[in-house]
Design an enzyme around this catalytic site. Sequence first.
Site, PDB file in Angstrom:
ATOM      1  CD  GLU A   8      -1.835   6.454   6.930  1.00 66.91           C
ATOM      2  OE1 GLU A   8      -0.794   7.130   6.917  1.00 66.91           O
ATOM      3  OE2 GLU A   8      -2.157   5.680   6.013  1.00 66.91           O
ATOM      4  CE  LYS A  52       0.718   1.620   0.631  1.00 69.12           C
ATOM      5  NZ  LYS A  52      -0.408   2.280  -0.102  1.00 69.12           N
ATOM      6  CE  LYS A  76       2.856   7.318   2.845  1.00 64.12           C
ATOM      7  NZ  LYS A  76       2.071   7.076   1.631  1.00 64.12           N
TER       8      LYS A  76
END
Length: 436
Positions: free
Chosen positions: A206, A338, A389
């Site tokens: 990431e 998510k 996030k």
Amino acid sequence: MSDARIAKLQGRRVWDSRGRPTVEVEVHLADGAIGRAIAPAGASTGQGEALDLRDGGSRFGGLDVQGAVGSVNDEIAPALTGHDAVDQETVDRLLVDLDGTSDRSRLGGNAIVATSMAVLHAAAASAGVPLWRHLAGDRPVRIPLPEIQIFGGGAHADRRVDVQDFMVMCPAAGSFSDALDWTAEIYRAAGSLMRAAGKAQGVADEGGFWPAFDSNEEALETLTRAIETAGFTPSTEVGISLDVAASQFGSGGRYTLALDDRTLDTEALIDMLGDWIEQYPILSVEDPVGEDDHDGMLEFTRRHGRRCQVIGDDYLVTNAKRVEAAACNGSVNAVLVKPNQAGTITEAFEALRAGKEAGFGTIVSARSGETEDITIAHLSVGWDAGQLKVGSFTRSERMAKWNEVLRIEESLGASAEFSGWSSFTFAGSDALTAEP
Ligand code: PGA
Ligand code: ZN
């Protein structure tokens, strides 16, 4: 008068940030509006997630998505053609029913989520408004507090360290734009510290620095030093957020920290994390124990949930029913949202709404496998999630989201409200806000 009926829907294979195949869907409406979206993919997935359809076999390590693209073109397209794209709930219900499985394994979670998000984009385009505004309507929104990774670990860094994400949050910043400025300085400071220690070895999945540490705690020490080196006060200005992702290194109440050469039971893991919360400026902890360790989650939140945000990710898998259950028993005080864990936009929103009703913090989140798709940036604002996030502060699949929120904040001008401290809802968060 715009005609938002779906005229054409097409799937195609594109590639994600790990160089793996994924599904893109493009929706054309009768009025000419177009929406497009790409499915992300996790690496440290929870057991209750919607399942991506992968082809198997030897091609691309079995990860090809020709079957899922076929689901879009052969089944989903004919079923959705003629339906109103503005009616997201009906579209998503049709997708769920058409699949017919509880885990989306027939058509593929990747095919379904990309379709659901593309329809949402098309509806916003048809209305001629930005996606976040299409979602919010006249309701007030806040620009989210970003949670930004500085060191990657766990499944995103070949398990070089056990803890998955070492992140910073800048709730004392005056705006989203300022929070990114602060984070850029902290990221640079962390890089300098790594280079000075001879530990600069590139980045993890990431975009956070590769975690070349001798212990999990050394990452925490280095991150705290990076915050100070960049000129910020730990705790009152900048806090640390950890995604422990404990399911990746333990189950059944036994956890093996390979780097630290220790095996812990649930109690010892909770004690260790409690020591870290005591010693370091930790504001948020995600998945502190394994997803199957319900008693451990209860115990962790009972002991530490007044001092920090406790997020359920693998533990809740963006499932409204699980969020409602957690609201009753108090096993977490925040929920990660998510879209591809839930399967559709409607289901992801239901999980977020259940979290808000419970008084939980709500965090819209990317996956470790991402693309240039910026849908989640709009969801975080349009749903007034309070937190976002996305991963680190490098690599364009991450920066695309941060940059999109910058544009949204700018478009709101003086009326933009940055969520900052207000994004935290855990019991002790008011006291933190009161600090000078
Ligand atoms: P994943 O990890 O996208 O690899 O599942 C992200 C997270 O655990 O938050
Ligand atoms: Zn997580």
